[in-house]
Design a protein around this motif. Sequence first.
Motif, PDB file in Angstrom:
ATOM      1  N   ASP A   2       9.682  -8.373   6.947  1.00 44.94           N
ATOM      2  CA  ASP A   2      10.161  -9.699   6.348  1.00 44.94           C
ATOM      3  C   ASP A   2      10.256  -9.229   4.867  1.00 44.94           C
ATOM      4  O   ASP A   2       9.097  -8.833   4.218  1.00 44.94           O
ATOM      5  CB  ASP A   2       8.988 -10.715   6.325  1.00 44.94           C
ATOM      6  N   THR A   3      11.312  -9.291   4.135  1.00 47.20           N
ATOM      7  CA  THR A   3      11.564  -8.819   2.708  1.00 47.20           C
ATOM      8  C   THR A   3      11.661 -10.147   1.572  1.00 47.20           C
ATOM      9  O   THR A   3      12.074  -9.920   0.721  1.00 47.20           O
ATOM     10  CB  THR A   3      12.654  -7.989   2.517  1.00 47.20           C
ATOM     11  N   ASP A   4      11.413 -11.281   2.541  1.00 49.76           N
ATOM     12  CA  ASP A   4      11.395 -12.442   1.399  1.00 49.76           C
ATOM     13  C   ASP A   4      10.387 -12.240   0.201  1.00 49.76           C
ATOM     14  O   ASP A   4       9.281 -11.333   0.472  1.00 49.76           O
ATOM     15  CB  ASP A   4      10.893 -13.635   2.039  1.00 49.76           C
ATOM     16  N   PRO A   5      10.689 -12.466  -0.961  1.00 50.17           N
ATOM     17  CA  PRO A   5       9.909 -12.035  -2.199  1.00 50.17           C
ATOM     18  C   PRO A   5       8.518 -12.375  -1.998  1.00 50.17           C
ATOM     19  O   PRO A   5       7.461 -11.967  -2.595  1.00 50.17           O
ATOM     20  CB  PRO A   5      10.617 -12.363  -3.369  1.00 50.17           C
ATOM     21  N   ALA A   6       8.446 -13.581  -1.354  1.00 51.92           N
ATOM     22  CA  ALA A   6       6.980 -14.153  -1.145  1.00 51.92           C
ATOM     23  C   ALA A   6       6.223 -13.603   0.037  1.00 51.92           C
ATOM     24  O   ALA A   6       4.993 -13.939   0.372  1.00 51.92           O
ATOM     25  CB  ALA A   6       7.150 -15.787  -0.946  1.00 51.92           C
ATOM     26  N   ALA A   7       6.972 -12.695   0.951  1.00 54.35           N
ATOM     27  CA  ALA A   7       6.313 -12.377   1.840  1.00 54.35           C
ATOM     28  C   ALA A   7       5.087 -11.265   1.815  1.00 54.35           C
ATOM     29  O   ALA A   7       5.067 -10.442   0.870  1.00 54.35           O
ATOM     30  CB  ALA A   7       7.268 -11.673   3.076  1.00 54.35           C
ATOM     31  N   SER A   8       4.051 -11.379   2.675  1.00 52.72           N
ATOM     32  CA  SER A   8       2.984 -10.377   2.510  1.00 52.72           C
ATOM     33  C   SER A   8       2.664  -9.728   3.749  1.00 52.72           C
ATOM     34  O   SER A   8       2.967 -10.202   4.870  1.00 52.72           O
ATOM     35  CB  SER A   8       1.885 -11.169   1.892  1.00 52.72           C
ATOM     36  N   ALA A   9       1.817  -8.563   3.751  1.00 50.60           N
ATOM     37  CA  ALA A   9       1.327  -7.971   4.871  1.00 50.60           C
ATOM     38  C   ALA A   9      -0.203  -7.728   4.595  1.00 50.60           C
ATOM     39  O   ALA A   9      -0.644  -7.834   3.394  1.00 50.60           O
ATOM     40  CB  ALA A   9       2.015  -6.589   4.913  1.00 50.60           C
ATOM     41  N   SER A  10      -1.080  -7.688   5.674  1.00 52.81           N
ATOM     42  CA  SER A  10      -2.547  -7.524   5.620  1.00 52.81           C
ATOM     43  C   SER A  10      -2.851  -6.441   6.345  1.00 52.81           C
ATOM     44  O   SER A  10      -2.229  -5.945   7.458  1.00 52.81           O
ATOM     45  CB  SER A  10      -3.037  -8.903   6.196  1.00 52.81           C
ATOM     46  N   PHE A  11      -4.025  -5.764   5.896  1.00 49.89           N
ATOM     47  CA  PHE A  11      -4.484  -4.711   6.672  1.00 49.89           C
ATOM     48  C   PHE A  11      -5.914  -4.318   6.222  1.00 49.89           C
ATOM     49  O   PHE A  11      -6.385  -4.944   5.263  1.00 49.89           O
ATOM     50  CB  PHE A  11      -3.770  -3.187   6.327  1.00 49.89           C
ATOM     51  N   VAL A  12      -6.641  -3.724   6.862  1.00 45.92           N
ATOM     52  CA  VAL A  12      -8.233  -3.117   6.725  1.00 45.92           C
ATOM     53  C   VAL A  12      -7.928  -1.909   5.806  1.00 45.92           C
ATOM     54  O   VAL A  12      -7.504  -0.826   6.611  1.00 45.92           O
ATOM     55  CB  VAL A  12      -8.909  -3.227   7.883  1.00 45.92           C
ATOM     56  N   SER A  13      -8.598  -1.858   4.777  1.00 47.38           N
ATOM     57  CA  SER A  13      -8.508  -0.488   3.939  1.00 47.38           C
ATOM     58  C   SER A  13      -9.322   0.520   4.580  1.00 47.38           C
ATOM     59  O   SER A  13     -10.518   0.212   5.114  1.00 47.38           O
ATOM     60  CB  SER A  13      -8.893  -0.838   2.671  1.00 47.38           C
ATOM     61  N   ARG A  14      -8.640   1.547   4.504  1.00 53.19           N
ATOM     62  CA  ARG A  14      -9.447   2.777   5.038  1.00 53.19           C
ATOM     63  C   ARG A  14     -10.104   3.570   3.812  1.00 53.19           C
ATOM     64  O   ARG A  14     -10.446   4.949   4.058  1.00 53.19           O
ATOM     65  CB  ARG A  14      -8.328   3.676   5.547  1.00 53.19           C
TER      66      ARG A  14
ATOM     67  N   ARG B 294     -12.863  -0.593  -1.018  1.00 54.43           N
ATOM     68  CA  ARG B 294     -13.375   0.127  -0.288  1.00 54.43           C
ATOM     69  C   ARG B 294     -12.984  -0.060   1.036  1.00 54.43           C
ATOM     70  O   ARG B 294     -12.564  -0.874   1.791  1.00 54.43           O
ATOM     71  CB  ARG B 294     -14.762  -0.270  -0.416  1.00 54.43           C
ATOM     72  N   ALA B 295     -13.565   1.181   2.073  1.00 53.69           N
ATOM     73  CA  ALA B 295     -12.846   0.926   3.306  1.00 53.69           C
ATOM     74  C   ALA B 295     -13.603  -0.175   4.188  1.00 53.69           C
ATOM     75  O   ALA B 295     -14.872  -0.345   3.679  1.00 53.69           O
ATOM     76  CB  ALA B 295     -13.777   2.540   4.143  1.00 53.69           C
ATOM     77  N   GLY B 296     -12.817  -0.697   4.750  1.00 56.00           N
ATOM     78  CA  GLY B 296     -13.298  -2.009   5.594  1.00 56.00           C
ATOM     79  C   GLY B 296     -13.007  -3.243   4.743  1.00 56.00           C
ATOM     80  O   GLY B 296     -13.021  -4.429   5.235  1.00 56.00           O
ATOM     81  N   THR B 297     -12.398  -3.082   3.775  1.00 57.10           N
ATOM     82  CA  THR B 297     -12.051  -4.363   2.988  1.00 57.10           C
ATOM     83  C   THR B 297     -10.541  -4.746   3.416  1.00 57.10           C
ATOM     84  O   THR B 297      -9.822  -4.077   3.699  1.00 57.10           O
ATOM     85  CB  THR B 297     -11.765  -3.949   1.313  1.00 57.10           C
ATOM     86  N   TYR B 298     -10.533  -6.335   3.494  1.00 53.93           N
ATOM     87  CA  TYR B 298      -9.259  -6.984   4.164  1.00 53.93           C
ATOM     88  C   TYR B 298      -8.335  -7.014   2.809  1.00 53.93           C
ATOM     89  O   TYR B 298      -8.771  -7.667   2.012  1.00 53.93           O
ATOM     90  CB  TYR B 298      -9.738  -8.051   4.786  1.00 53.93           C
ATOM     91  N   VAL B 299      -7.227  -6.525   3.131  1.00 54.53           N
ATOM     92  CA  VAL B 299      -6.297  -6.493   1.872  1.00 54.53           C
ATOM     93  C   VAL B 299      -4.781  -7.195   2.232  1.00 54.53           C
ATOM     94  O   VAL B 299      -4.694  -6.979   3.395  1.00 54.53           O
ATOM     95  CB  VAL B 299      -6.060  -4.771   1.465  1.00 54.53           C
ATOM     96  N   THR B 300      -4.607  -7.900   1.378  1.00 56.40           N
ATOM     97  CA  THR B 300      -3.283  -8.441   1.583  1.00 56.40           C
ATOM     98  C   THR B 300      -2.594  -8.115   0.294  1.00 56.40           C
ATOM     99  O   THR B 300      -2.845  -8.146  -0.850  1.00 56.40           O
ATOM    100  CB  THR B 300      -3.124  -9.815   1.613  1.00 56.40           C
TER     101      THR B 300
END
Length: 261
Positions: free
Chosen positions: A182-194, A200-206
């Motif tokens: 999704d390329t809407d300028p307001a769209a975001s993605a989330s993942f758990v940092s490595r 830090r590893a394990g941090t939830y990032v958006t």
Amino acid sequence: MCDCQRTRRDVLLAALGLVGTAALAACGRAGTQLPPASATAVEVAPGLRIHPRDTWGADLPPKGPMGREDVRFLLVHHTATSNLATTDPRSVVRQTYAWQTGPAKGWPDICYHFMIGPDGSVWETRAGSLAGPVVADATGGNQGFAQLVCLIGDFTSQAPTPAAQESLKRTLIFLADRYDIDTDPAASASFVSRGSNKYRAGTYVTTSTVSGHRDVTYTACPGDLGYTMLDGWRRRVHASRLARDEPGPVRSAVRLGVHLS
């Protein structure tokens, strides 16, 4: 070469061509001459042609295996190298390979999936990127979640050329289509940092679905001015996708007679 967290001395030496013996050898047999392109650019989407990896690195294969990637967003980088016009971006691409696969980094290939020259040329730089979602290196806290597009140059106080910006837009659209982002300028993605110096590893990032390198790690990349241009690039990408007469999946690239789905 071309890792955004190296020292300014490294950048200047690389820009001046003062790289080590091994790097010079990888940049065209002691840096004297690049081999001729062994394939032509392939059309991967309307208006976007990408030079396959063999056109710059047929003699520079990956130095190790690379797995698949769970693509959730797109990440824009810059090389932090000279903005002086080059008639052949392959020289910078090959220097990047020498730096990133050498002792300093030890990665199996260039970390970026695609690199874009000041002339607007687009290069497949991580082996297999035209064929599918190869995992990247040097992505801060998002390894395994982003496709990396790197603009050649230093955009701390100078903007990329119009040709480079147009190719960046088209490349981001191609990747967004391919991986259903999704390329809407307001769209975001989330993942758990490595793990990165920011998360830090394990941090939830958006983060935004089209982000700059500094969004996920502490770095100057993609340059102060380049970073301020990200909002505009997001809007252009999304507007162009919405304006297409026939939105949908991109055309499969064809390289040397092989379909790359």
